[in-house]
Scaffold this active site. Structure first.
Site, PDB file in Angstrom:
ATOM      1  N   GLN A 291      78.439  44.760  29.309  1.00 50.55           N
ATOM      2  CA  GLN A 291      77.455  45.494  29.834  1.00 50.55           C
ATOM      3  C   GLN A 291      77.204  46.579  29.151  1.00 50.55           C
ATOM      4  O   GLN A 291      77.642  47.453  28.366  1.00 50.55           O
ATOM      5  CB  GLN A 291      77.986  46.020  31.146  1.00 50.55           C
ATOM      6  CG  GLN A 291      78.276  45.159  32.410  1.00 50.55           C
ATOM      7  CD  GLN A 291      76.802  44.473  33.070  1.00 50.55           C
ATOM      8  OE1 GLN A 291      75.742  44.571  32.576  1.00 50.55           O
ATOM      9  NE2 GLN A 291      77.158  43.804  34.109  1.00 50.55           N
ATOM     10  N   TYR A 320      83.503  33.744  35.934  1.00 51.23           N
ATOM     11  CA  TYR A 320      82.638  34.339  35.013  1.00 51.23           C
ATOM     12  C   TYR A 320      83.305  35.719  34.507  1.00 51.23           C
ATOM     13  O   TYR A 320      82.585  36.899  34.560  1.00 51.23           O
ATOM     14  CB  TYR A 320      81.218  34.707  35.578  1.00 51.23           C
ATOM     15  CG  TYR A 320      80.465  33.620  36.349  1.00 51.23           C
ATOM     16  CD1 TYR A 320      79.624  32.946  35.593  1.00 51.23           C
ATOM     17  CD2 TYR A 320      80.641  33.320  37.751  1.00 51.23           C
ATOM     18  CE1 TYR A 320      79.237  31.749  36.215  1.00 51.23           C
ATOM     19  CE2 TYR A 320      79.837  32.304  38.287  1.00 51.23           C
ATOM     20  CZ  TYR A 320      79.306  31.460  37.673  1.00 51.23           C
ATOM     21  OH  TYR A 320      78.717  30.444  37.998  1.00 51.23           O
ATOM     22  N   GLU A 341      85.954  31.224  32.543  1.00 57.51           N
ATOM     23  CA  GLU A 341      84.730  31.768  31.726  1.00 57.51           C
ATOM     24  C   GLU A 341      84.265  30.483  30.925  1.00 57.51           C
ATOM     25  O   GLU A 341      85.525  29.805  30.386  1.00 57.51           O
ATOM     26  CB  GLU A 341      85.222  32.910  30.722  1.00 57.51           C
ATOM     27  CG  GLU A 341      84.313  33.200  29.784  1.00 57.51           C
ATOM     28  CD  GLU A 341      82.756  33.722  30.322  1.00 57.51           C
ATOM     29  OE1 GLU A 341      81.936  33.126  29.679  1.00 57.51           O
ATOM     30  OE2 GLU A 341      82.965  34.223  31.204  1.00 57.51           O
ATOM     31  N   ASP A 389      80.572  37.183  39.197  1.00 61.76           N
ATOM     32  CA  ASP A 389      79.613  37.996  38.426  1.00 61.76           C
ATOM     33  C   ASP A 389      78.584  37.198  37.590  1.00 61.76           C
ATOM     34  O   ASP A 389      79.050  36.987  36.251  1.00 61.76           O
ATOM     35  CB  ASP A 389      80.193  39.102  37.792  1.00 61.76           C
ATOM     36  CG  ASP A 389      79.206  40.019  37.119  1.00 61.76           C
ATOM     37  OD1 ASP A 389      77.975  40.127  37.235  1.00 61.76           O
ATOM     38  OD2 ASP A 389      79.695  40.998  36.237  1.00 61.76           O
ATOM     39  N   CYS A 416      73.081  40.421  38.765  1.00 62.63           N
ATOM     40  CA  CYS A 416      71.851  41.061  38.088  1.00 62.63           C
ATOM     41  C   CYS A 416      70.670  40.710  38.280  1.00 62.63           C
ATOM     42  O   CYS A 416      69.728  40.915  37.783  1.00 62.63           O
ATOM     43  CB  CYS A 416      72.469  40.669  36.542  1.00 62.63           C
ATOM     44  SG  CYS A 416      72.361  38.949  35.929  1.00 62.63           S
TER      45      CYS A 416
END
Length: 461
Positions: A291, A320, A341, A389, A416
């Site tokens: 981030q 994720y 992932e 996420d 997001c």
């Protein structure tokens, strides 16, 4: 459903006086003529302006301001007009408190329109004390102008480079580093990439910097693997920027708009720098997702951990997981964490980060979330809490179906993209979950983007 007009009530190049009623999710002012919406850059609600129509469509049109007649009390002086031209700071003319309200309203609208859940509370957006200079990563294009290397950003919807050296929203030390690296490449006569001719070499300069550690990584994105004179360029960068711990060359030989290529060459140190988050130290590679706003990320992740309501007895799935930024904090409060992932290198770094922080109750698996989740469901994996996420596109239907089969007590959704979050929340709601309040967090001040944390709880039948 947008209304379709057989004949729009305006024509191209028509001039008129309007009052802006609203802002679009892209930050454009909305004026209506006989119900027909016109979208106008730099128009704020309540302002009156003389405008000129520039484009007419069946459902809406576009116009530009010719003269502003009144100004909104939320309008503030533009800090850098270039940031508007290149689209990096589309909300910089809006008072920060109004930006936060605008983002809250956007989340409310998608919950009403897409999720069909107007009753869900959207809390006030959590902002920053200083909403400038927050980005810890920059990917800046390099071009040639009058025989010199120029760095900046492309004008919105074009490939015209606008020279910029102060990006306002980036860590000032990153802005300084870009200029120093650019000037060193200029000194040694490295040629900038020409995308039309597909000639020249240096395409982008990427700088990543640890907010807490101060460690810096320099990534030189080039068209070819050749970087001459490398033996002089690398020492010059290290002398100019003593905080640099890693210099990496990324090779992208393709004639496209993608920034990074597949080949990575380490020129100094390792393909790693470090930063801290939530009390843990993370190794971050040139390609790792991390981030960009460390101050707000900690607020976001703390909210997600709190929403999980862990007591130490729970099994948690972290979808994720990236390099483990949320997984490690979950593991400290859970019995065990299963994390997935799709990027193999990210999983390697996640395992390395877990070991470096003495955390051993996480099982990582490589694979796409929409493939791993059904596999785990078929294998009978059970979890008390699911944390997701996802990228901007949200969750795949196969993932949601498998999550409903595993049936965790709580689902924490970090998003997001409020629109895809709203779509997915509706599907979970249909699958037997109630949606609690939603907390927006402003990770990207001066821009249109906002992150959210939502908690879902399984409804007992």
């Amino acid at each position: 459903m947008k209304k379709q007009y057989t004949v729009a009530p305006v024509i191209k190049n028509e001039k008129m006086t309007v009052t802006f009623e609203d802002l679009t999710s892209e930050g454009m002012g909305v004026a209506k003529v006989e119900g027909y919406p016109l979208f106008v850059a730099d128009g704020l609600p309540g302002e009156r302006a003389n405008i000129k129509v520039t484009k007419v469509g069946k459902s809406f049109g576009f116009a530009r301001i010719e003269e502003r007649l009144t100004s909104s009390p939320d309008r503030i002086p533009t800090r850098d007009v270039k940031g508007t031209r290149v689209g990096t700071m589309p909300l910089q003319n809006l008072r920060y408190s109004a930006q936060l309200a605008f983002k809250k309203n956007n989340v409310e609208q998608v919950m009403k329109r897409i999720a069909k859940m107007p009753e869900v509370e959207v809390k006030p957006t959590i902002g920053m004390e200083n909403p400038w200079g927050y980005r810890n990563k920059a990917q800046i294009p390099v071009r040639q102008k009058d025989g010199k290397l120029v760095t900046g950003f492309f004008r919105t919807n074009t490939h015209e480079l606008i020279p910029m050296e102060n990006f306002q929203i980036q860590d000032p030390k990153i802005d300084e580093a870009i200029v120093k690296v650019r000037d060193i490449l200029q000194e040694f006569n490295v040629k900038a990439y020409d995308e039309k001719k597909h000639t020249g070499n240096i395409r982008h300069i990427m700088i990543r910097r640890g907010y807490y550690t101060g460690e810096m990584m320099v990534v030189l994105v080039t068209r070819t693997a050749k970087l001459f004179p490398q033996s002089k360029i690398i020492p010059a960068i290290l002398e100019a920027l003593p905080e640099v711990v890693s210099i990496v060359q990324n090779v992208n030989p393709k004639q496209n708009n993608v920034i990074l290529g597949d080949e990575t060459i380490v020129l100094h140190g390792e393909d790693v720098y470090h930063d801290k988050l939530m009390g843990h130290t993370f190794a971050i590679s040139s390609r790792s997702f991390y981030q960009v706003n460390p101050i707000q990320t900690e607020k976001l992740y703390k909210l997600a951990i709190e929403a999980a309501q862990l007591t130490g007895e729970e099994t948690v799935i972290d979808a994720y997981c990236g390099i483990g930024t949320i997984s490690l904090s979950l593991a400290e409060k859970a019995k065990h964490v299963y994390a997935m992932e799709v990027v193999p290198d990210a999983v390697k770094m996640a395992e390395m980060n877990a070991a470096a922080n003495n955390i051993d109750n996480i099982t990582f698996e490589v694979g796409a979330a929409e493939e791993v989740m059904p596999k785990w469901a078929a294998e009978g994996v059970k979890a008390d809490v699911l944390v997701v996420d996802p990228p901007r596109k949200g969750l795949e239907p196969a993932f949601i179906e498998a999550a409903l089969e595993i049936a965790p007590e709580r689902i924490v959704y970090v998003s997001c993209n409020p629109a895809t979050m709203a779509r997915d929340l509706q599907l979970f709601h249909e699958g037997g979950y109630s949606v609690g309040s939603i907390q927006p967090v402003d990770l990207f001040p001066q821009t249109l983007h906002v992150e959210c944390v939502a908690l879902m709880s399984r409804v007992e039948k």
